[in-house]
Motif scaffolding. Structure first.
Motif, PDB file in Angstrom:
ATOM      1  N   ILE A   1      -7.657   7.426 -48.466  1.00  0.00           N
ATOM      2  CA  ILE A   1      -6.569   6.567 -47.990  1.00  0.00           C
ATOM      3  C   ILE A   1      -6.503   6.672 -46.474  1.00  0.00           C
ATOM      4  CG2 ILE A   1      -4.087   6.160 -48.053  1.00  0.00           C
ATOM      5  CD1 ILE A   1      -4.122   7.329 -50.903  1.00  0.00           C
ATOM      6  N   ARG A   2      -6.760   5.582 -45.808  1.00  0.00           N
ATOM      7  CA  ARG A   2      -6.757   5.555 -44.339  1.00  0.00           C
ATOM      8  C   ARG A   2      -5.336   5.406 -43.805  1.00  0.00           C
ATOM      9  NH1 ARG A   2     -10.653   4.894 -40.470  1.00  0.00           N
ATOM     10  NH2 ARG A   2     -10.077   3.796 -38.552  1.00  0.00           N
ATOM     11  N   TYR A   3      -4.554   4.547 -44.465  1.00  0.00           N
ATOM     12  CA  TYR A   3      -3.144   4.377 -44.115  1.00  0.00           C
ATOM     13  C   TYR A   3      -2.319   4.463 -45.388  1.00  0.00           C
ATOM     14  CZ  TYR A   3      -4.452   2.572 -39.488  1.00  0.00           C
ATOM     15  OH  TYR A   3      -4.955   2.429 -38.219  1.00  0.00           O
ATOM     16  N   ASN A   4      -1.310   5.325 -45.384  1.00  0.00           N
ATOM     17  CA  ASN A   4      -0.383   5.427 -46.503  1.00  0.00           C
ATOM     18  C   ASN A   4       0.733   4.392 -46.394  1.00  0.00           C
ATOM     19  OD1 ASN A   4      -0.866   7.874 -48.357  1.00  0.00           O
ATOM     20  ND2 ASN A   4      -1.209   8.731 -46.324  1.00  0.00           N
ATOM     21  N   PHE A   5       1.408   4.197 -47.496  1.00  0.00           N
ATOM     22  CA  PHE A   5       2.567   3.318 -47.560  1.00  0.00           C
ATOM     23  C   PHE A   5       3.597   3.732 -46.517  1.00  0.00           C
ATOM     24  CE2 PHE A   5       6.672   1.960 -49.237  1.00  0.00           C
ATOM     25  CZ  PHE A   5       6.408   0.689 -49.715  1.00  0.00           C
ATOM     26  N   ALA A   6       4.120   2.731 -45.787  1.00  0.00           N
ATOM     27  CA  ALA A   6       5.200   2.887 -44.798  1.00  0.00           C
ATOM     28  C   ALA A   6       4.758   3.564 -43.510  1.00  0.00           C
ATOM     29  CB  ALA A   6       6.408   3.600 -45.385  1.00  0.00           C
TER      30      ALA A   6
ATOM     31  N   PHE B   1      -1.510   0.358 -49.322  1.00  0.00           N
ATOM     32  CA  PHE B   1      -2.479   1.367 -48.929  1.00  0.00           C
ATOM     33  C   PHE B   1      -3.703   0.684 -48.344  1.00  0.00           C
ATOM     34  CE2 PHE B   1      -0.030   3.423 -52.247  1.00  0.00           C
ATOM     35  CZ  PHE B   1       0.222   4.672 -51.696  1.00  0.00           C
ATOM     36  N   VAL B   2      -4.273   1.275 -47.311  1.00  0.00           N
ATOM     37  CA  VAL B   2      -5.536   0.820 -46.746  1.00  0.00           C
ATOM     38  C   VAL B   2      -6.542   1.944 -46.965  1.00  0.00           C
ATOM     39  CG1 VAL B   2      -6.755   0.033 -44.693  1.00  0.00           C
ATOM     40  CG2 VAL B   2      -4.350  -0.580 -45.020  1.00  0.00           C
ATOM     41  N   PHE B   3      -7.679   1.621 -47.588  1.00  0.00           N
ATOM     42  CA  PHE B   3      -8.673   2.619 -47.944  1.00  0.00           C
ATOM     43  C   PHE B   3      -9.886   2.545 -47.017  1.00  0.00           C
ATOM     44  CE2 PHE B   3      -6.354   1.696 -51.815  1.00  0.00           C
ATOM     45  CZ  PHE B   3      -6.206   2.925 -52.431  1.00  0.00           C
ATOM     46  N   SER B   4     -10.546   3.669 -46.865  1.00  0.00           N
ATOM     47  CA  SER B   4     -11.914   3.704 -46.368  1.00  0.00           C
ATOM     48  C   SER B   4     -12.755   4.238 -47.521  1.00  0.00           C
ATOM     49  CB  SER B   4     -12.042   4.592 -45.129  1.00  0.00           C
ATOM     50  OG  SER B   4     -11.665   5.921 -45.424  1.00  0.00           O
ATOM     51  N   SER B   5     -13.943   3.677 -47.713  1.00  0.00           N
ATOM     52  CA  SER B   5     -14.720   4.060 -48.889  1.00  0.00           C
ATOM     53  C   SER B   5     -16.160   3.609 -48.725  1.00  0.00           C
ATOM     54  CB  SER B   5     -14.120   3.412 -50.151  1.00  0.00           C
ATOM     55  OG  SER B   5     -14.328   2.012 -50.134  1.00  0.00           O
TER      56      SER B   5
ATOM     57  N   GLU C   1     -12.368   0.157 -42.552  1.00  0.00           N
ATOM     58  CA  GLU C   1     -11.336  -0.130 -43.542  1.00  0.00           C
ATOM     59  C   GLU C   1     -11.900  -1.047 -44.611  1.00  0.00           C
ATOM     60  OE1 GLU C   1      -7.862   0.087 -40.130  1.00  0.00           O
ATOM     61  OE2 GLU C   1      -8.071  -1.741 -41.327  1.00  0.00           O
ATOM     62  N   THR C   2     -11.778  -0.637 -45.858  1.00  0.00           N
ATOM     63  CA  THR C   2     -12.297  -1.474 -46.946  1.00  0.00           C
ATOM     64  C   THR C   2     -11.123  -2.167 -47.641  1.00  0.00           C
ATOM     65  OG1 THR C   2     -12.383   0.490 -48.379  1.00  0.00           O
ATOM     66  CG2 THR C   2     -14.412  -0.151 -47.245  1.00  0.00           C
TER      67      THR C   2
ATOM     68  N   TYR D   1      14.428  13.519 -34.651  1.00  0.00           N
ATOM     69  CA  TYR D   1      13.043  13.143 -34.962  1.00  0.00           C
ATOM     70  C   TYR D   1      12.258  14.380 -35.387  1.00  0.00           C
ATOM     71  CZ  TYR D   1      14.005   8.771 -32.474  1.00  0.00           C
ATOM     72  OH  TYR D   1      14.536   7.577 -32.068  1.00  0.00           O
ATOM     73  N   ARG D   2      11.164  14.133 -36.100  1.00  0.00           N
ATOM     74  CA  ARG D   2      10.215  15.181 -36.464  1.00  0.00           C
ATOM     75  C   ARG D   2       8.826  14.778 -35.981  1.00  0.00           C
ATOM     76  NH1 ARG D   2       7.219  13.420 -41.272  1.00  0.00           N
ATOM     77  NH2 ARG D   2       6.448  15.536 -41.575  1.00  0.00           N
ATOM     78  N   ASP D   3       7.929  15.772 -35.874  1.00  0.00           N
ATOM     79  CA  ASP D   3       6.530  15.458 -35.621  1.00  0.00           C
ATOM     80  C   ASP D   3       5.986  14.642 -36.786  1.00  0.00           C
ATOM     81  OD1 ASP D   3       6.082  16.779 -33.160  1.00  0.00           O
ATOM     82  OD2 ASP D   3       5.982  18.708 -34.198  1.00  0.00           O
ATOM     83  N   PHE D   4       5.204  13.619 -36.481  1.00  0.00           N
ATOM     84  CA  PHE D   4       4.598  12.827 -37.552  1.00  0.00           C
ATOM     85  C   PHE D   4       3.082  12.900 -37.444  1.00  0.00           C
ATOM     86  CE2 PHE D   4       2.709   8.965 -39.292  1.00  0.00           C
ATOM     87  CZ  PHE D   4       3.201   9.045 -40.584  1.00  0.00           C
ATOM     88  N   SER D   5       2.435  13.198 -38.570  1.00  0.00           N
ATOM     89  CA  SER D   5       0.981  13.246 -38.640  1.00  0.00           C
ATOM     90  C   SER D   5       0.495  12.134 -39.551  1.00  0.00           C
ATOM     91  CB  SER D   5       0.504  14.598 -39.189  1.00  0.00           C
ATOM     92  OG  SER D   5       0.911  15.658 -38.340  1.00  0.00           O
ATOM     93  N   ALA D   6      -0.422  11.315 -39.060  1.00  0.00           N
ATOM     94  CA  ALA D   6      -0.974  10.222 -39.869  1.00  0.00           C
ATOM     95  C   ALA D   6      -1.585  10.780 -41.148  1.00  0.00           C
ATOM     96  CB  ALA D   6      -2.025   9.464 -39.066  1.00  0.00           C
TER      97      ALA D   6
END
Length: 305
Positions: free
Chosen positions: A46-51, A62-66, A153-154, A214-219
């Motif tokens: 999963i390259r990008y998760n929901f939200a 969801f955006v996948f790499s595959s 991105e697939t 705020y909190r630290d955000f990790s992709a």
């Protein structure tokens, strides 16, 4: 996703318990790779998760790499739309989704599959699909007409409730996957009304007043929800099980609804809520809940003058 907002606009929140029993569902890509095959080819990721933040807006799926992979119907239904950008018939219908399919499911649910490299003709004989039916292919080297996906991105995949018009975080209805990244609270930051930002790792004494937290955000490590407590009292919960709409903007829900411009107002930070801090000692606790329902928290004790 910017293009998706043109087609489906979230409008109201609906109860989660109505979603979970509806489907026998599975991931649209094979997310399990045997040890023998793992050395030969990478598994889908999963390259990008929901939200998450993608080019200045919420990802509504969801955006996948595959590697080159079959795309499967995530649940039984009927294909109601296709756009094959390799066909001359569709050259007058440009789409930012690229080659794409939409499958209708019971209870007014649909799933959207975009950035496809090949559509399977066999899937269109009667249009009906079962859970796991192969409906298309994706390829990391595919450069189709239209769309705006990056080279790595697939598949882009979304689940929508067309009756309530909400984008659903399909983590809540899909089987658990192994090696899902753990979600940790990260450090906390307080921003006052003047825009001054204080790191609670570095400063434990602050002036009284209103603060945004705020909190630290990790992709890749998007939580299911965040909750902030001050002196044991909950002041804010933000949920990411679905994206709702208010005044035409997709928003994360909770006691209050927050648009993308609020949730990701600061670079590499995630908004948690607002609080008024009064003089004296204040205990601030952040709890993050991941999609396996694990909770992790961090607590700070600060002096307010």
């Amino acid at each position: 996703m910017k293009s998706f907002e043109r087609y489906f606009v979230c409008t109201i929140l609906f109860s989660l318990f109505l979603i979970e029993p509806l489907f026998c569902a599975d991931w649209p890509l094979d997310m399990t790779v045997s040890k023998s095959s793992a050395a030969k080819a990478p598994s889908p990721a999963i390259r990008y998760n929901f939200a998450e933040n993608r080019e200045g807006c919420f990802v509504q799926g969801f955006v996948f790499s595959s590697p080159e992979s079959d795309v499967k119907a995530f649940s039984q239904g009927k294909i109601i739309y296709k756009n094959d950008t390799s066909s001359l018939y569709y050259e007058d219908f440009p789409s930012a989704l690229g080659s794409s399919l939409i499958v209708a499911h019971p209870d007014k649910m649909i799933s959207v599959y975009s950035n496809l490299s090949e559509l399977k003709d066999s899937a269109f004989e009667d249009g009906k699909v079962e859970t796991g039916s192969v409906i298309a292919k994706v390829s990391p080297d595919f450069e189709g007409l239209g769309g705006f996906h990056a080279k790595n991105e697939t598949l882009e995949f979304q689940v929508i409730d067309t009756q309530s018009h909400v984008a659903i975080n399909s983590y809540i209805i899909l089987p658990k996957i192994q090696n899902r990244p753990l979600v940790y609270p990260g450090s906390l930051y307080m921003q006052n009304k003047k825009g001054t930002i204080y790191s609670l790792d570095e400063r434990k004494v602050l002036p009284n007043g209103f603060y945004s937290i705020y909190r630290d955000f990790s992709a890749g490590r998007m939580p299911l929800s965040t909750s902030v407590f001050v002196n044991g009292k909950i002041i804010s919960t933000i949920n990411y099980d679905m994206l709702i709409s208010k005044n035409g903007l997709c928003q994360a829900g909770g006691k209050n609804n927050y648009p993308f411009s609020t949730i990701f107002a600061l670079p590499k930070k995630q908004f948690l809520g607002e609080v008024q801090l009064i003089r004296g000692k204040n205990e601030i606790t952040l709890t993050v809940t991941d999609f396996d329902k694990n909770e992790r928290k961090i607590t700070y004790v600060i002096d307010i003058y």
